[in-house]
Design a protein around this motif. Structure first.
Motif, PDB file in Angstrom:
ATOM      1  N   LEU A 105       0.827  -1.201   0.000  1.00  0.00           N
ATOM      2  CA  LEU A 105       0.000   0.000   0.000  1.00  0.00           C
ATOM      3  C   LEU A 105       0.865   1.256   0.000  1.00  0.00           C
ATOM      4  O   LEU A 105       0.578   2.231  -0.713  1.00  0.00           O
ATOM      5  N   MET A 106       1.943   1.252   0.756  1.00  0.00           N
ATOM      6  CA  MET A 106       2.831   2.417   0.813  1.00  0.00           C
ATOM      7  C   MET A 106       3.427   2.728  -0.545  1.00  0.00           C
ATOM      8  O   MET A 106       3.521   3.902  -0.946  1.00  0.00           O
ATOM      9  N   ARG A 107       3.826   1.718  -1.268  1.00  0.00           N
ATOM     10  CA  ARG A 107       4.435   1.949  -2.582  1.00  0.00           C
ATOM     11  C   ARG A 107       3.420   2.561  -3.546  1.00  0.00           C
ATOM     12  O   ARG A 107       3.757   3.444  -4.352  1.00  0.00           O
ATOM     13  N   GLU A 108       2.172   2.125  -3.457  1.00  0.00           N
ATOM     14  CA  GLU A 108       1.146   2.694  -4.322  1.00  0.00           C
ATOM     15  C   GLU A 108       0.823   4.127  -3.917  1.00  0.00           C
ATOM     16  O   GLU A 108       0.623   5.004  -4.773  1.00  0.00           O
ATOM     17  N   ILE A 109       0.779   4.397  -2.611  1.00  0.00           N
ATOM     18  CA  ILE A 109       0.526   5.765  -2.142  1.00  0.00           C
ATOM     19  C   ILE A 109       1.638   6.700  -2.603  1.00  0.00           C
ATOM     20  O   ILE A 109       1.384   7.832  -3.050  1.00  0.00           O
ATOM     21  N   ALA A 110       2.877   6.243  -2.495  1.00  0.00           N
ATOM     22  CA  ALA A 110       4.005   7.067  -2.920  1.00  0.00           C
ATOM     23  C   ALA A 110       3.893   7.427  -4.393  1.00  0.00           C
ATOM     24  O   ALA A 110       4.156   8.579  -4.792  1.00  0.00           O
ATOM     25  N   GLU A 111       3.456   6.468  -5.196  1.00  0.00           N
ATOM     26  CA  GLU A 111       3.321   6.732  -6.632  1.00  0.00           C
ATOM     27  C   GLU A 111       2.151   7.669  -6.911  1.00  0.00           C
ATOM     28  O   GLU A 111       2.281   8.645  -7.664  1.00  0.00           O
ATOM     29  N   ALA A 147       8.958   5.441   4.724  1.00  0.00           N
ATOM     30  CA  ALA A 147       8.338   5.921   5.954  1.00  0.00           C
ATOM     31  C   ALA A 147       9.101   7.094   6.557  1.00  0.00           C
ATOM     32  O   ALA A 147      10.300   7.272   6.325  1.00  0.00           O
ATOM     33  N   SER A 148       8.399   7.878   7.368  1.00  0.00           N
ATOM     34  CA  SER A 148       9.029   9.002   8.068  1.00  0.00           C
ATOM     35  C   SER A 148       9.232   8.715   9.547  1.00  0.00           C
ATOM     36  O   SER A 148      10.074   9.345  10.190  1.00  0.00           O
ATOM     37  N   HIS A 149       8.463   7.761  10.117  1.00  0.00           N
ATOM     38  CA  HIS A 149       8.576   7.468  11.532  1.00  0.00           C
ATOM     39  C   HIS A 149       7.862   6.155  11.855  1.00  0.00           C
ATOM     40  O   HIS A 149       7.089   5.638  11.036  1.00  0.00           O
ATOM     41  N   ILE A 150       8.120   5.663  13.047  1.00  0.00           N
ATOM     42  CA  ILE A 150       7.473   4.458  13.569  1.00  0.00           C
ATOM     43  C   ILE A 150       6.638   4.846  14.777  1.00  0.00           C
ATOM     44  O   ILE A 150       7.081   5.602  15.638  1.00  0.00           O
ATOM     45  N   VAL A 151       5.428   4.321  14.852  1.00  0.00           N
ATOM     46  CA  VAL A 151       4.583   4.456  16.037  1.00  0.00           C
ATOM     47  C   VAL A 151       4.459   3.075  16.668  1.00  0.00           C
ATOM     48  O   VAL A 151       4.050   2.120  16.001  1.00  0.00           O
ATOM     49  N   THR A 152       4.811   2.953  17.944  1.00  0.00           N
ATOM     50  CA  THR A 152       4.761   1.632  18.554  1.00  0.00           C
ATOM     51  C   THR A 152       3.357   1.298  19.042  1.00  0.00           C
ATOM     52  O   THR A 152       2.546   2.168  19.369  1.00  0.00           O
ATOM     53  N   GLN A 153       3.109   0.006  19.097  1.00  0.00           N
ATOM     54  CA  GLN A 153       1.928  -0.498  19.798  1.00  0.00           C
ATOM     55  C   GLN A 153       2.004  -0.016  21.236  1.00  0.00           C
ATOM     56  O   GLN A 153       3.086   0.274  21.742  1.00  0.00           O
ATOM     57  N   MET A 154       0.856   0.095  21.899  1.00  0.00           N
ATOM     58  CA  MET A 154       0.910   0.611  23.263  1.00  0.00           C
ATOM     59  C   MET A 154       1.727  -0.320  24.157  1.00  0.00           C
ATOM     60  O   MET A 154       1.660  -1.537  24.054  1.00  0.00           O
ATOM     61  N   CYS A 155       2.534   0.310  24.999  1.00  0.00           N
ATOM     62  CA  CYS A 155       3.454  -0.418  25.859  1.00  0.00           C
ATOM     63  C   CYS A 155       3.460   0.285  27.212  1.00  0.00           C
ATOM     64  O   CYS A 155       3.214   1.486  27.300  1.00  0.00           O
ATOM     65  N   PHE A 156       3.766  -0.470  28.268  1.00  0.00           N
ATOM     66  CA  PHE A 156       3.656   0.067  29.626  1.00  0.00           C
ATOM     67  C   PHE A 156       4.980   0.088  30.377  1.00  0.00           C
ATOM     68  O   PHE A 156       5.028   0.430  31.545  1.00  0.00           O
ATOM     69  N   SER A 157       6.049  -0.238  29.691  1.00  0.00           N
ATOM     70  CA  SER A 157       7.360  -0.267  30.332  1.00  0.00           C
ATOM     71  C   SER A 157       8.344   0.607  29.576  1.00  0.00           C
ATOM     72  O   SER A 157       8.646   0.345  28.406  1.00  0.00           O
ATOM     73  N   PRO A 158       8.887   1.648  30.210  1.00  0.00           N
ATOM     74  CA  PRO A 158       9.902   2.465  29.534  1.00  0.00           C
ATOM     75  C   PRO A 158      11.111   1.643  29.109  1.00  0.00           C
ATOM     76  O   PRO A 158      11.687   1.893  28.041  1.00  0.00           O
ATOM     77  N   ALA A 159      11.497   0.655  29.916  1.00  0.00           N
ATOM     78  CA  ALA A 159      12.660  -0.170  29.579  1.00  0.00           C
ATOM     79  C   ALA A 159      12.414  -0.974  28.309  1.00  0.00           C
ATOM     80  O   ALA A 159      13.312  -1.115  27.468  1.00  0.00           O
ATOM     81  N   VAL A 160      11.216  -1.515  28.156  1.00  0.00           N
ATOM     82  CA  VAL A 160      10.890  -2.284  26.957  1.00  0.00           C
ATOM     83  C   VAL A 160      10.960  -1.388  25.720  1.00  0.00           C
ATOM     84  O   VAL A 160      11.502  -1.772  24.681  1.00  0.00           O
TER      85      VAL A 160
END
Length: 259
Positions: A105-111, A147-160
């Motif tokens: 999908l990203m490749r098609e959006i870019a085009e 891509a310009s950035h990554i958004v993580t799945q919700m997480c509850f540990s700063p160390a993780v």
């Protein structure tokens, strides 16, 4: 306070709620759930953009029915002043159209957009219930040129979250990471959500005996403010916070976004 964006679900009345509680100019992302469909996502994002928000629609590859539909979405983004989308594979068992993965999908959006649309992608600090860690890493390595950035799945540990960002850098993925943090929600709802998306291991962190753990659970509600503040103290803090509000816009992190 790390730069924070808000994620909302496109339910009835949410645009009015955002307008009442979030200042124009804030970044608000709009989910694309299988039972809602991309049309509701786009309608909500366009309304928010029209009211001065930096609206970011989520586009699920498996929910896009055709290239013609995608072209229409890209045109709608252009005419509405939407400059960023968030691309995921989606949870449908079978693709509704020609796009089986986020990368295709990203490749098609870019085009279609002539590379004018910025695209965020998902990251999984604790893995994905249906995709191996190696597949997830290879997917990010393939997507990072688009891509310009990554958004993580919700997480509850700063160390993780910190370990995850270290691993990405070691494996050659240099995209900025926005840490996915759950907004302030009832504890029972949080437990159900965590079990569904497979983040149980870091959820155990907030049941621990440390001072930070105690501060995250106050009474029957999980409190996200202390987790966000802990993220700022990591040796390499994330580039920002992606707050999963679950449409609860009356919370400390949202208030801080509202300034």
């Amino acid at each position: 306070m790390l730069p924070t964006r808000l994620e909302i679900i496109p339910t009835d009345g949410i645009v009015a709620a955002v307008r009442a509680q979030v200042p124009a100019g804030a970044t608000v992302t709009v989910t694309c759930l299988p039972h809602h469909g991309v049309e509701r996502t786009m309608d909500t994002a366009q309304m928010l953009a029209g009211h001065g928000f930096n609206a970011v629609p989520h586009l699920a590859a498996r929910s896009i029915e055709s290239r013609e539909q995608l072209a229409s979405i890209v045109r709608a983004c252009t005419t509405s002043g939407i400059t960023e989308v968030f691309v995921i594979g989606g949870d449908k068992a079978q693709p509704a159209g020609p796009f089986a993965s986020g990368e295709s999908l990203m490749r098609e959006i870019a085009e279609l957009s002539a590379n004018t649309l910025t695209m965020g992608v998902a990251g999984y600090p604790e893995g994905h219930p249906a995709i191996s860690d190696n597949q997830l890493l290879e997917s990010l390595q393939a997507k990072q040129e688009l891509a310009s950035h990554i958004v993580t799945q919700m997480c509850f540990s700063p160390a993780v979250i910190g370990d995850y960002m270290d691993t990405l850098r070691t494996e050659g993925v240099g995209l900025p990471v926005l840490a996915g943090v759950a907004g302030n929600v009832p504890r029972t709802k949080l437990l159900l959500l965590a079990a569904k998306i497979g983040v149980g291991s870091s959820l155990k962190f907030i049941s621990g005996k440390g001072a930070l753990s105690r501060s995250l659970l106050i009474g029957s509600r999980y409190q996200s403010g202390e987790l966000i503040r802990a993220l700022t103290s990591l040796p390499h803090p994330p580039a920002g916070v992606h707050l999963y509000t679950f449409n609860n816009l009356d919370s400390e992190p949202v208030a801080e976004v509202a300034g």
